[in-house]
Design an enzyme around this catalytic site. Structure first.
Site, PDB file in Angstrom:
ATOM      1  N   ASP A   1      42.902  33.742  -4.556  1.00  0.00           N
ATOM      2  CA  ASP A   1      43.619  34.598  -5.974  1.00  0.00           C
ATOM      3  C   ASP A   1      44.795  35.372  -6.026  1.00  0.00           C
ATOM      4  O   ASP A   1      44.947  35.481  -4.361  1.00  0.00           O
ATOM      5  CB  ASP A   1      42.556  35.768  -6.578  1.00  0.00           C
ATOM      6  N   TRP A   2      45.296  36.015  -5.863  1.00  0.00           N
ATOM      7  CA  TRP A   2      47.039  35.741  -6.245  1.00  0.00           C
ATOM      8  C   TRP A   2      47.126  37.032  -5.183  1.00  0.00           C
ATOM      9  O   TRP A   2      46.352  38.262  -5.094  1.00  0.00           O
ATOM     10  CB  TRP A   2      47.815  35.763  -6.817  1.00  0.00           C
TER      11      TRP A   2
END
Length: 806
Positions: free
Chosen positions: A229-230
């Site tokens: 995930d970012w």
């Protein structure tokens, strides 16, 4: 490896460069070897490809795309064919916008109704969520691009999501929180999986060998790509060892150097890097094939029509007292509620879509045959009380036969990065209902929100339609259901408790500091309510129709169950039949019933159909923590066919010969679990279930703060400057809420207050590197001048390196 020869031509630095992004949304390229960048974009229910500056919070507008209903909405359709159709249309739009990887669907379990991102997830049941997700994935990937199922795994709260440690026993992990992902991988054949931010039993999911290697790779034989995930990478080398191919967004080469140094120092074998490069290359080459042909724009109007069809089939009729619905054409209606004028049709955060078209209820009413006597907002959208608005709404209501009341939750209440504070709709809306009821009791409420809410006001409405977050065409879809042009067929994919205190995780949600303990184990949603005999407002799988259905003739054999459904009413309709299975044995604790299959059928008035739901490898299994594998218990099993988890129409039983495994539990030490009432499990009993001690769940307020500590912990930092900064952040949040800037206030909580310090580096694309972060932490820990000096020195060094490269 597929690309062994190509990988041999790469330098160590080139291979490492592929392991993190080129920028916010693109992967790195190697031009000399013909390795191109690919583009990843948010897209659980519509493409969010940003045209200008990139961010992960939905702040900057994206290119126009069809805003389909959210996953929580489509889940209520219980129609996998419809899910695959949505996927196909999403895939077509992704190709039109040159997106290689569409970041969705999201399939985390709805452990608690207050999770701020529940609008983006399908269900409280893993079978249901997995089947819907697999359908989406097949549709998206039919265009040659990749879906990306997320967030793997056990990411069930938004507060402190980047650092919280989820403590869950192995059986619950397997049966509840991983089964949907297993279905998505095995039946959907997803090409990409996104790891979650949180820790799982002491290790960040992206570095969790048990989760990523032993289960995902070895057991499920997954050979696709894992992307963080970012900003979700903690230790890049540990992530690579666990099998993570891609860190997003870019870190300007900082973590690539860590990989190179680890290999040169023999901390990691180069084969781990080669394996990851090989899988990433496979994703790149396979998803860029479709772009070799000229791309055409999608048909905006056709996609809008499909969005409307999806919304129509996902609307749930929850109450229809006196058959107030469908509305008769001669009825005069008054439209009341701010959501009628400005629809709440999607969630907030990284899933925000810029719709191609947006239907408006007031405009659509003009096209219908209803006589509208007027519109009044009735309430302030964000909860501020207004006696005048209520009075104006009541004056209008007196002129109508039926009041169409549009209510729900606002955009700042349900948002990524934050959990809801309660299960209520705003009090000003409840005040409006109470007052309207006194002047016109013929109220049809239209509810817009992405998750379960309490309804102490339900006795004051005769009709209740729940549209969830129904996308850009939801307004027209809702009117078509209200007028009977469409017979509602949606059924809830989550239970609606009477009050939040009744929920199984009430005492353990959310985790506030170090960890969150899943003491309720597998007893989430209907598994808990049905087993513990807790009354609910609306059960899982519930939904009314304008017709009635009769069930009969159940037959069970080793392959599945067959029965007959008949439409007894006067209008055509769709019915979702649900298969639940329960073991009659008491040797292993289990919920009374678990969903193991479902089917949706369309029937004309008076028509009957024979329906078969097949058993599969997951129908009778349970995970045995002593043998460490899936087993089947020898027992008689109840086979139940219902219209909801609480409305079982047909029952039969079947004897199943099991695997003969040793019993996994000592009943005397797990009394609450065997009683099916685990909402108040003590620490000792939970530790008996876990098979180990639980970690200390509170922060150590005496230690120096480090990379994985959060800004919130600055409240007890040694540095006075850090404590002052914390107070300033708290004041800013309070002040912004006070002046009505709730979305900005939310942003502070989401992207500052709960952010681990490492997020400053991981989310800034190299603007702040880890060496500079060391200086910031010196300041936080009381070494102000030394920290400033270190920060400036490292910044100067970084700028010099950047200048030399350019």
């Amino acid at each position: 490896m597929k690309y062994k020869d190509l990988i041999k031509k790469m330098t160590l630095e080139e291979k490492a460069s592929l392991m993190s992004g080129k920028d916010f949304w693109q992967t790195m390229d190697i031009e000399r070897l013909g390795v191109n960048s690919i583009f990843l974009a948010d897209g659980p229910h519509g493409i969010r490809k940003q045209a200008e500056a990139a961010d992960h919070l939905g702040l900057n507008e994206s290119l126009p795309a069809t805003c389909f209903p959210t996953a929580a909405t489509v889940a209520n359709s219980w129609n996998t064919e419809l899910g695959e159709k949505i996927g196909q249309y999403l895939g077509e739009e992704a190709v039109a916008q040159k997106v290689n990887v569409l970041l969705g669907p999201g399939i985390n379990m709805k452990r608690d109704p207050l999770c701020g991102r529940n609008f983006e997830y399908f269900s409280e049941d893993p079978h249901h969520a997995g089947k819907m997700a697999a359908a989406y994935i097949r549709g998206i990937q039919s265009h040659g691009i990749s879906a990306c199922v997320k967030h793997f795994a056990v990411n069930n709260q938004e507060e402190r999501r980047m650092s919280i440690d989820t403590i869950v026993d192995e059986r619950t992990l397997r049966e509840i929180y991983l089964t949907a992902f297993e279905i998505a991988v095995k039946e959907g054949n997803t090409k990409t999986v996104m790891s979650s931010y949180n820790m799982l039993n002491g290790a960040y999911t992206n570095e969790n060998i048990h989760l990523m290697r032993e289960i995902l790779r070895d057991e499920w034989n997954y050979d696709g790509v894992v992307v963080t995930d970012w900003g979700g990478s903690n230790d890049r080398v540990a992530g690579l060892i666990a099998g993570n191919e891609l860190e997003m967004p870019t870190t300007a080469g900082e973590t690539n150097k860590e990989i190179v140094e680890a290999i040169r120092n023999n901390k990691i074998q180069e084969k781990f890097l080669d394996e990851a490069v090989d899988r990433l290359l496979d994703l790149v080459f396979n998803t860029e094939e479709v772009f070799k042909n000229p791309q055409k724009d999608f048909d905006v109007k056709e996609h809008h029509r499909v969005a409307q069809q999806v919304a129509e089939e996902s609307i749930v009729l929850l109450k229809n007292e006196g058959n107030i619905l469908p509305l008769k054409k001669d009825k005069k209606v008054a439209v009341i509620g701010d959501f009628a004028k400005q629809a709440r049709y999607q969630g907030a955060g990284s899933s925000i879509v810029n719709p191609t078209i947006l239907d408006n209820t007031l405009d659509c009413l003009e096209e219908s045959e209803l006589t509208n006597v007027g519109f009044e907002p009735g309430f302030e959208r964000y909860g501020k009380k207004s006696k005048k608005k209520i009075e104006q709404a009541c004056a209008l209501a007196k002129k109508a036969d039926v009041v169409l009341l549009y209510i729900g939750l606002d955009e700042a209440t349900e948002a990524e990065g934050l959990d809801r504070q309660n299960m209520k709709i705003p009090q000003n809306q409840i005040d409006l209902i109470d007052t309207l009821y006194e002047v016109n009791p013929n109220i049809v409420a239209i509810l817009s929100c992405g998750s379960a809410v309490e309804m102490p006001w339900i006795g004051k409405v005769k009709g209740l339609l729940h549209g969830y977050l129904s996308g850009q065409a939801g307004a027209k879809a809702m009117l078509r259901v209200m007028t009977g042009e469409v017979n509602p067929s949606g059924k809830l994919a989550e239970t609606y408790p009477i009050r939040y205190e009744d929920t199984p995780a009430y005492h353990q949600f959310p985790g506030k500091e170090v960890s969150v303990e899943y003491r309720e184990a597998m007893y989430i949603g209907y598994r808990y309510y049905d087993t513990a005999n807790v009354n609910v407002l609306f059960p899982f799988g519930y939904g009314l129709s304008y017709t009635t259905f009769e069930y009969s003739d159940i037959e069970v054999n080793k392959d599945g169950v067959t029965f007959t459904i008949k439409n007894n009413g006067s209008v055509a309709g769709m019915e979702t039949a649900q298969l639940y299975v329960g073991s009659k044995s008491e040797d292993i604790f289990r919920p009374n019933k678990e969903l193991k299959g479902f089917v949706k059928v369309f029937l004309q008035p008076g028509e009957s159909k024979s329906v078969t739901i097949s058993f599969d490898e997951r129908t009778f299994r349970y995970f045995n923590v002593k043998t460490n594998k899936w087993e089947v218990e020898t027992a008689d099993y109840n086979i139940m066919i219902g219209t909801s988890s609480a409305d079982i129409r047909l029952e039969a039983s079947i004897f199943v010969e099991g695997t003969g495994a040793v019993l996994p539990y000592d009943q005397d030490k797990l009394v609450s679990y065997y009683a099916g009432k685990p909402n108040k499990v003590g620490k000792e009993e939970f530790e008996n279930l876990l098979g180990r001690k639980v970690p200390v769940s509170t922060w150590d307020r005496t230690k120096r703060l480090g990379y994985n500590d959060t800004i919130a912990q600055c409240q007890y930092a040694k540095g006075a400057f850090a404590r002052f900064a914390f107070k300033l952040i708290k004041f800013s949040h309070w002040f912004l809420r006070k002046i009505g800037k709730r979305e900005t206030a939310n942003l502070i909580m989401m992207s500052v207050y709960h952010m681990p310090f490492r997020g400053m580096s991981r989310m800034t694309g190299g603007v702040i590197n880890m060496s500079m972060l060391d200086g910031i932490l010196m300041i936080v820990n009381g070494q102000f001048f030394k920290g400033i000096k270190h920060f400036l020195k490292e910044r100067k060094k970084m700028l010099k390196v950047a200048k030399d490269i350019n």
